[in-house]
Scaffold this motif. Structure first.
Motif, PDB file in Angstrom:
ATOM      1  N   ILE A  57       2.088  -2.374   1.591  1.00 20.10           N
ATOM      2  CA  ILE A  57       2.208  -2.306   3.045  1.00 20.10           C
ATOM      3  C   ILE A  57       0.930  -1.753   3.669  1.00 20.10           C
ATOM      4  CG2 ILE A  57       3.445  -1.224   4.956  1.00 20.10           C
ATOM      5  CD1 ILE A  57       5.953  -1.292   3.189  1.00 20.10           C
ATOM      6  N   CYS A  58       0.329  -0.739   3.040  1.00 12.52           N
ATOM      7  CA  CYS A  58      -0.929  -0.197   3.562  1.00 12.52           C
ATOM      8  C   CYS A  58      -2.022  -1.257   3.585  1.00 12.52           C
ATOM      9  CB  CYS A  58      -1.367   1.001   2.721  1.00 12.52           C
ATOM     10  SG  CYS A  58      -0.346   2.472   2.959  1.00 12.52           S
ATOM     11  N   PHE A  59      -2.080  -2.088   2.545  1.00 15.14           N
ATOM     12  CA  PHE A  59      -3.066  -3.166   2.522  1.00 15.14           C
ATOM     13  C   PHE A  59      -2.766  -4.187   3.619  1.00 15.14           C
ATOM     14  CE2 PHE A  59      -3.550  -2.356  -2.288  1.00 15.14           C
ATOM     15  CZ  PHE A  59      -4.531  -1.407  -2.057  1.00 15.14           C
ATOM     16  N   TYR A  60      -1.480  -4.488   3.819  1.00 20.23           N
ATOM     17  CA  TYR A  60      -1.097  -5.414   4.883  1.00 20.23           C
ATOM     18  C   TYR A  60      -1.542  -4.878   6.243  1.00 20.23           C
ATOM     19  CZ  TYR A  60       2.011  -7.374   8.438  1.00 20.23           C
ATOM     20  OH  TYR A  60       2.507  -7.932   9.585  1.00 20.23           O
ATOM     21  N   TYR A  94     -13.619  -1.977   3.270  1.00 18.55           N
ATOM     22  CA  TYR A  94     -13.173  -3.172   3.978  1.00 18.55           C
ATOM     23  C   TYR A  94     -12.817  -2.843   5.422  1.00 18.55           C
ATOM     24  CZ  TYR A  94      -9.992  -6.863   5.512  1.00 18.55           C
ATOM     25  OH  TYR A  94      -9.377  -7.847   6.240  1.00 18.55           O
ATOM     26  N   PHE A  95     -12.051  -1.751   5.613  1.00 22.92           N
ATOM     27  CA  PHE A  95     -11.631  -1.368   6.956  1.00 22.92           C
ATOM     28  C   PHE A  95     -12.845  -1.058   7.826  1.00 22.92           C
ATOM     29  CE2 PHE A  95     -10.172   1.801  10.096  1.00 22.92           C
ATOM     30  CZ  PHE A  95      -9.128   1.101  10.675  1.00 22.92           C
ATOM     31  N   GLY A  96     -13.838  -0.388   7.253  1.00 29.23           N
ATOM     32  CA  GLY A  96     -15.021  -0.026   8.015  1.00 29.23           C
ATOM     33  C   GLY A  96     -15.861  -1.217   8.440  1.00 29.23           C
ATOM     34  N   LYS A  97     -15.778  -2.297   7.674  1.00 33.63           N
ATOM     35  CA  LYS A  97     -16.610  -3.471   7.957  1.00 33.63           C
ATOM     36  C   LYS A  97     -15.888  -4.558   8.749  1.00 33.63           C
ATOM     37  CE  LYS A  97     -19.659  -2.819   3.974  1.00 33.63           C
ATOM     38  NZ  LYS A  97     -20.114  -3.344   2.661  1.00 33.63           N
TER      39      LYS A  97
END
Length: 459
Positions: A57-60, A94-97
């Motif tokens: 879920i966190c990845f989603y 990934y989140f930062g980019k």
């Protein structure tokens, strides 16, 4: 009954996981497009120790949501428990980019995530240029914690004070606080001081209440919002404490006055003068007979064997817990091959319910499980008279340490900054032995090591 998302936390802490899932299942049809819904579902899986489902879920959320960022805590917690450090670091990168990620979101994910995962040098290398004042202070106290974990508390306690405990830090980080009468190290001591919990747990109070003894020696009347233990600083320490306080510039109050403080302010204000203040015992049970009936039952069942208390999962804590907690299956070998120990199960929350579903919980010749309504006063009195205690980084471990009880503190490879660099001992508690996982999430190896240490204690 759970009626809204705000009702979930107390149910999660109590271990009422099924009730939480029933609420979430009922809301799925209407709320499944909401990031808030999926966040709470991830946290519920985390509290149920279903770490893989929480991660999914966190990845989603990380992939699909552009407005929600709090899943970093759940994501890092689950990965720390499972030993998936590189997976978590990849998600942070990934989140930062992501083109849609706000710059402040990327910054805070790095601060929180890298610190949780032990990437201390990367935290220290971060710059706060261009972020808001609140985020400057968030980075400042995380950098202090990383510095202390890397090099020792004395190297960054002043920074911790500046960015976490100072009046300015409290104003920025906790704008709702009324700071009138806040004591954060003023050299002229007040006549009376009260300890309040602002951003501290019960373990923080137990660990740093020792510093109140030095204030008492200086003539300050101290009060703390707890009547379940008594502060008892040995008289042999009084003269040295007073000398250290005077040398640091602290003076007795010249006029009457009341002030208040909190455990972290006690620590950051007085560590420079008193250091770890490593007393063997500095609290006593306020009700020493509170556990007499429980102990009579335990000793009768134990039939002369060592009685060891154990608490392995902080699932009832409002803090994140996965990175600092074991699951019951991690303890199988320990419980199954320690016949010379009589175990006192002190666990609460979801893991207590899991334990009660285990056939071993009904073997009264090997185990006593404390009732769920056992009070803290009873727990303190009980710990004081057991032969030893083993527990994860939580309040009971701090109580055992403050009582001077033989105590095995169970830590992940990446542990909190307060345990510094030594893998096996801590200056805070002379009778406590640290038992660290040799790799992130290496809980079963840690439990095996605990078994060997307990066997060695018996020789």
């Amino acid at each position: 009954m759970i009626e809204n998302y705000q009702d979930l936390p107390p149910k999660l802490y109590a271990g009422d996981i099924d009730e939480c899932f029933e609420f979430l299942d009922a809301r799925r049809a209407t709320d499944s497009n909401s990031a808030d819904y999926w966040h709470w579902r991830a946290v519920t899986h985390l509290r149920a120790q279903q770490f893989d489902k929480a991660l999914d879920i966190c990845f989603y959320l990380t992939r699909e949501s552009d407005v929600f960022g709090y899943q970093i805590h759940c994501l890092a917690d689950a990965c720390s428990h499972l030993g998936l450090k590189e997976t978590a670091l990849t998600a942070i990168d990934y989140f930062g980019k992501k083109p849609t990620t706000p710059a402040i979101g990327a910054f805070l994910w790095r601060v929180y995530g890298w610190h949780y995962l032990g990437e201390d040098q990367r935290v220290l290398d971060l710059s706060a240029d261009g972020v808001d004042e609140h985020s400057v202070y968030v980075l400042g106290h995380h950098q202090a914690r990383s510095q202390m974990r890397l090099h020792g508390i004395e190297h960054a306690v002043a920074a911790m004070h500046r960015w976490w405990s100072s009046p300015e830090a409290r104003r920025v980080l906790f704008p709702h606080l009324n700071l009138d009468g806040y004591w954060s190290g003023q050299r002229e001591l007040p006549a009376r001081i009260t300890v309040k919990s602002i951003a501290s747990g019960y373990g923080d109070l137990i660990q740093w209440v020792r510093y109140l003894g030095a204030l008492e020696v200086m003539g300050v009347k101290v009060e703390y919002e707890d009547s379940r233990f008594r502060l008892v600083i040995p008289e042999s320490e009084h003269e040295a404490l007073a000398a250290a306080m005077r040398a640091a510039g602290f003076t007795r109050a010249s006029t009457e006055g009341d002030m208040w403080t909190d455990p972290f302010a006690l620590f950051t204000s007085l560590f420079p003068a008193l250091g770890h203040m490593p007393l063997g015992r500095y609290i006593e049970p306020a009700e020493p007979d509170a556990a007499d009936a429980i102990l009579d039952t335990i000793w009768h069942r134990a039939r002369g064997r060592r009685c060891v208390g154990i608490f392995w999962s902080s699932s009832e804590s409002p803090d994140n817990f996965g990175h600092r907690s074991l699951c019951l299956p991690d303890l199988d070998a320990l419980f199954d091959h320690s016949g010379d120990i009589y175990w006192v199960i002190m666990q609460r929350g979801f893991e207590r319910k899991r334990w009660l579903d285990d056939p071993r919980s009904r073997n009264l010749n090997r185990f006593t499980t404390l009732e769920s309504n056992t009070t803290f006063a009873q727990s303190i009195a009980l710990l004081d008279r057991l032969d030893a205690f083993a527990g994860n980084d939580g309040s009971l471990a701090h109580i055992a340490g403050a009582l001077g009880k033989r105590n095995h503190l169970l830590l992940n490879q990446v542990a909190e900054w307060r345990y510094e660099r030594d893998p096996t001992v801590t200056k805070w508690y002379p009778a406590t032995r640290l038992v660290r996982a040799t790799e992130l999430g290496g809980w079963r190896g840690l439990a095996d090591n605990l078994g060997r240490l307990l066997n060695a204690d018996a020789r």
